[in-house]
Design a protein around this motif. Structure first.
Motif, PDB file in Angstrom:
ATOM      1  N   LEU A 180       0.833  -1.209   0.000  1.00  0.00           N
ATOM      2  CA  LEU A 180       0.000   0.000   0.000  1.00  0.00           C
ATOM      3  C   LEU A 180       0.864   1.254   0.000  1.00  0.00           C
ATOM      4  O   LEU A 180       0.541   2.247  -0.658  1.00  0.00           O
ATOM      5  CB  LEU A 180      -0.974   0.006   1.186  1.00  0.00           C
ATOM      6  N   TRP A 184      -8.550   7.415  -2.543  1.00  0.00           N
ATOM      7  CA  TRP A 184      -8.512   6.058  -3.079  1.00  0.00           C
ATOM      8  C   TRP A 184      -8.983   5.082  -2.011  1.00  0.00           C
ATOM      9  O   TRP A 184      -8.609   5.221  -0.849  1.00  0.00           O
ATOM     10  CB  TRP A 184      -7.098   5.682  -3.521  1.00  0.00           C
ATOM     11  N   LEU A 217      -9.259   0.915  -1.255  1.00  0.00           N
ATOM     12  CA  LEU A 217      -8.869  -0.423  -1.695  1.00  0.00           C
ATOM     13  C   LEU A 217     -10.112  -1.305  -1.734  1.00  0.00           C
ATOM     14  O   LEU A 217     -10.813  -1.442  -0.730  1.00  0.00           O
ATOM     15  CB  LEU A 217      -7.833  -0.983  -0.714  1.00  0.00           C
ATOM     16  N   LEU A 234      -7.703  -7.118  -2.900  1.00  0.00           N
ATOM     17  CA  LEU A 234      -6.256  -7.323  -2.841  1.00  0.00           C
ATOM     18  C   LEU A 234      -5.980  -8.815  -2.833  1.00  0.00           C
ATOM     19  O   LEU A 234      -6.672  -9.569  -2.130  1.00  0.00           O
ATOM     20  CB  LEU A 234      -5.696  -6.683  -1.554  1.00  0.00           C
ATOM     21  N   SER A 245      -4.210  -5.629  -7.094  1.00  0.00           N
ATOM     22  CA  SER A 245      -5.164  -4.855  -6.296  1.00  0.00           C
ATOM     23  C   SER A 245      -6.132  -4.122  -7.202  1.00  0.00           C
ATOM     24  O   SER A 245      -5.840  -3.863  -8.364  1.00  0.00           O
ATOM     25  CB  SER A 245      -4.419  -3.852  -5.402  1.00  0.00           C
ATOM     26  N   TRP A 253      -8.746  -0.723  -7.049  1.00  0.00           N
ATOM     27  CA  TRP A 253      -9.008   0.493  -6.284  1.00  0.00           C
ATOM     28  C   TRP A 253     -10.181   1.270  -6.865  1.00  0.00           C
ATOM     29  O   TRP A 253     -10.341   1.328  -8.087  1.00  0.00           O
ATOM     30  CB  TRP A 253      -7.785   1.414  -6.324  1.00  0.00           C
ATOM     31  N   SER A 279      -7.216  -0.799   6.382  1.00  0.00           N
ATOM     32  CA  SER A 279      -7.383  -2.021   5.562  1.00  0.00           C
ATOM     33  C   SER A 279      -6.490  -3.173   6.023  1.00  0.00           C
ATOM     34  O   SER A 279      -6.897  -4.331   6.021  1.00  0.00           O
ATOM     35  CB  SER A 279      -7.010  -1.757   4.099  1.00  0.00           C
TER      36      SER A 279
END
Lengths: 243, 243
Positions: free
Chosen positions: A23, A47, A49, A52, A101, A103, A169
């Motif tokens: 990250l 942003w 997440l 992931l 990932s 986003w 997160s």
């Protein structure tokens, strides 16, 4: 460097710390391209997440130097896909693993998704490199598992909370790894984790973790939060594959 | 750098992460002098943190670069005194704070103290620099507080445990900071913490945290572990001074 404090009882970097490094790499790369948090937050955007997946063949050992490389694979209207390579910093041909990932960009006051196209005057789309290879499966949506049993409930604490008042997160991943014993982790190194993020949670919420071991040995884990009117909301779901 | 993930909800480096940086600096310095964990552990010896005091005028802000400098003040038969300066890496005259620590050397199998004089052929004593100034009070022994009330009990989890199966020294500090709310931390930045370590604790132990606010506003906190035959053992005691 895989500092001792960022390693677990097996003397390897912990998966939570690796997730944090990914990250950070994403933030530093986005910042250098003109669409990082430092530029977007003052515009009321951030942003988030959404998914992931991290898959490793090995984790860096205590004191090992490792590198994280990241690039944007593609940009859709509401999602951007970012990949990662984790390698030995002294021997870059030695790959520890890869990550993928997804986003979303949201409005920090309404928490609603924003269109990504115009970010940094379209520079985000131009920065994408779809030709680079990331040889692991895309992050799973991690379907809800009706057979999962609650194993622990907890209240998020100071250390879990980020500047926006949300649980961070990566802290969810730490809590999930903590439902397994140190002995389990030493004898069953985590080789892949898929995380799908749902509702946000806050200080004052009550979170529950449920788990279910699937026939192939992988473990499905979910974190949900109790709703004030009764019932619960999905906060995040994990699929863990141990070796 | 004070990475976002190592900062708390106030956008400043967390005290636990700073504590970790100090211990890393101690390990790297000792290693470079020939008496680090990597040399001593194979000889069946290990350094154990006995006391720690950290005092800051401010904490590094998110993304700030900071430096940690450390030196040995003096070496006694069973204890060594190590000090620290935490400064702005870009403007070293701007001091964030100082720390002082007391270490013992123990035999990893008997857990008994060892004499420090002979370590690294006496090189440890020669490396001491008693002339350098560290302008904060020595770490307090933190006397037991009979008025402290238990506020939480918990079982150490995977993420708390180090390679020796013990709860990591800094993880105790994280648990203690977590008994205060995010709002408390934002409005009352921690300015000094004294920690006195006692019995070690392990995975499977049940730990309790008790607290008591003293007349001067500082907070006395203790972590104890339940003993199998009944009663409890002191694991560590904290004195916290918030601004």
């Amino acid at each position: 460097m895989a500092e001792p404090f960022h390693c677990d009882c097996s003397r390897h970097l912990s998966m939570a710390h690796l997730g944090n490094c990914l990250l950070n790499a994403a933030d530093f790369h986005a910042d250098s391209c003109g669409f990082g948090m430092r530029r977007l937050n003052p515009e009321g955007k951030t942003w988030v997440l959404s998914r992931l997946a991290i898959e490793v063949v090995a984790m860096p050992e205590e004191y090992a130097r490792f590198s994280v490389e990241t690039w944007i694979e593609s940009v859709m209207k509401y999602f951007t896909y970012r990949n990662f390579i984790v390698a030995d910093a002294e021997k870059p041909s030695r790959i520890y693993g890869y990550a993928r990932s997804v986003w979303a960009l949201i409005d920090t006051s309404t928490r609603r998704p924003l269109s990504i196209d115009g970010v940094a005057d379209g520079g985000i789309a131009r920065s994408a490199d779809p030709s680079r290879d990331c040889p692991i499966a895309r992050p799973s949506r991690v379907t809800p598992d009706s057979e999962a049993q609650t194993v622990v409930s907890f209240a998020p604490s100071y250390g879990d909370i980020d500047v926006n008042g949300h649980v961070n997160s990566i802290k969810y991943l730490e809590h999930v790894l903590n439902i397994f014993s140190p002995d389990w982790h030493v004898s069953h190194p985590l080789r892949r984790v898929d995380i799908a993020y749902g509702a946000e949670s806050h200080y004052g919420d009550t979170l529950s973790i449920s788990r279910h071991t699937l026939p192939d040995g992988s473990v499905s884990v979910a974190i949900s939060k109790a709703l004030t009117g009764g019932g619960a909301a999905d906060v995040c779901r994990f699929l863990l594959q141990f070796s």
